[in-house]
Design an enzyme around this catalytic site. Sequence first.
Site, short mmCIF file in Angstrom:
data_model
loop_
_atom_site.label_atom_id
_atom_site.label_comp_id
_atom_site.label_asym_id
_atom_site.label_seq_id
_atom_site.Cartn_x
_atom_site.Cartn_y
_atom_site.Cartn_z
N HIS A 94 38.38 2.35 -20.29
CA HIS A 94 38.81 1.68 -21.52
C HIS A 94 38.58 2.70 -22.63
O HIS A 94 37.64 2.59 -23.42
CB HIS A 94 37.97 0.42 -21.71
CG HIS A 94 38.47 -0.53 -22.75
ND1 HIS A 94 39.45 -0.19 -23.68
CD2 HIS A 94 38.13 -1.81 -23.01
CE1 HIS A 94 39.65 -1.24 -24.47
NE2 HIS A 94 38.88 -2.23 -24.09
N ARG B 115 47.44 -2.90 -21.07
CA ARG B 115 46.21 -3.40 -20.43
C ARG B 115 46.64 -4.02 -19.10
O ARG B 115 47.57 -4.82 -19.05
CB ARG B 115 45.51 -4.45 -21.28
CG ARG B 115 44.46 -5.20 -20.48
CD ARG B 115 43.51 -5.98 -21.32
NE ARG B 115 42.60 -5.10 -22.04
CZ ARG B 115 41.52 -5.53 -22.67
NH1 ARG B 115 41.22 -6.82 -22.68
NH2 ARG B 115 40.73 -4.69 -23.30
N ARG C 206 40.05 -8.88 -29.08
CA ARG C 206 39.77 -7.72 -29.93
C ARG C 206 40.76 -6.58 -29.75
O ARG C 206 41.36 -6.10 -30.72
CB ARG C 206 38.38 -7.15 -29.61
CG ARG C 206 37.24 -7.75 -30.38
CD ARG C 206 35.98 -7.61 -29.54
NE ARG C 206 36.17 -8.42 -28.34
CZ ARG C 206 35.82 -9.69 -28.28
NH1 ARG C 206 35.20 -10.25 -29.27
NH2 ARG C 206 36.06 -10.42 -27.20
N THR C 207 40.90 -6.11 -28.51
CA THR C 207 41.68 -4.88 -28.29
C THR C 207 43.12 -5.06 -28.71
O THR C 207 43.70 -4.23 -29.39
CB THR C 207 41.58 -4.47 -26.80
OG1 THR C 207 40.21 -4.41 -26.45
CG2 THR C 207 42.23 -3.12 -26.56
N LYS D 199 58.14 -13.56 -12.61
CA LYS D 199 59.33 -13.79 -11.76
C LYS D 199 59.41 -12.76 -10.64
O LYS D 199 60.43 -12.65 -9.97
CB LYS D 199 60.59 -13.71 -12.63
CG LYS D 199 60.64 -14.73 -13.75
CD LYS D 199 61.94 -14.57 -14.52
CE LYS D 199 61.96 -15.43 -15.77
NZ LYS D 199 63.10 -15.12 -16.63
#
Length: 303
Positions: free
Chosen positions: A123, A95, A45-46, A73
């Site tokens: 959030h 995120r 969703r986000t 890496k």
Amino acid sequence: MSADDILHVINTARSFKEISTRPIKKVPTLRGKTIVNFFFEPSTRTRLSFEIAAKRMSADTFNISASTSSATKGETLIDTARNLQAMHPDIIILRHSSSGAPLLLTKNVEASIINAGDGTNEHPSQGLLDIMTILEKKGSLEGLKIAIVGDIAHSRVAGSDIIGFNKLGARVFLSGPATFMPSGVEQLGVTVCRDVRDAVEDADVVMALRIQKERQNDPLIPSLREYARFYGINNSRLALAKDDVIVMHPGPINRGVEMNPDVADGSRSVILDQVTNGVAVRMALLYLVNGGDKADEEQGGKG
Ligand code: NCD
């Protein structure tokens, strides 16, 4: 954010919401702007919501995820971000599993940073879309009883919702197993209920949260079955709430655990309204972060 700031974002989002219902869903507001979606954790969703929001405003968007970035890496977050900065993005949406990662980036890159969920912390765009959805259905948050049920301790959605709901005058009641309740959470001005029925009784809004297994090293509850039995939102529990209660969930739902399918898909559910409002809120955030109000004053209109 103050209550006024929150309402300003939501009023801006309201003015953008209609764009998503047009046959041609595009305005030139962010033309020529570069937006990077930098997602270190899974998201449906986000991430899509931010990308759709950016594209509907004509920005150029680019996605990188942890598995395809040089994080695999051994590159540090700051090094990766500095390299991104060297390509001159205007906004980076981050995120990350570490609480505070977006704040760290603001100190190391020039681009504006939007927090799309950091660890167990916050959030904010989800908090804003939740408030927009409640305002749409109830008109105001002042005096509403809002029950949030589930894994409060590990949920960044709870982190942002508690702050935002309180600022707008709601009464927040939390319920969940003791191992999911942050110690001292009452200091945030919420009421903790051992029995979920006390939280849901007479509630105007009932929100269920997913158990954040990915943020727990050891199992914190005996079993999902037991959790569902004591805390799952089902129709008999919901019957304790007000007749016009609305049911919310940030997604993804674990059906039959924190919420029964007949509740999630029932007439009181506004779960998909939350998703729709998410695009509008993110359009507003991108617009405002990019100096929207200032540009408006200079140019006299949103264009
Ligand atoms: C939430 C998240 O990632 O914090 N999901 C979302 O963004 N809608 C909630 C969750 O994952 O349970």
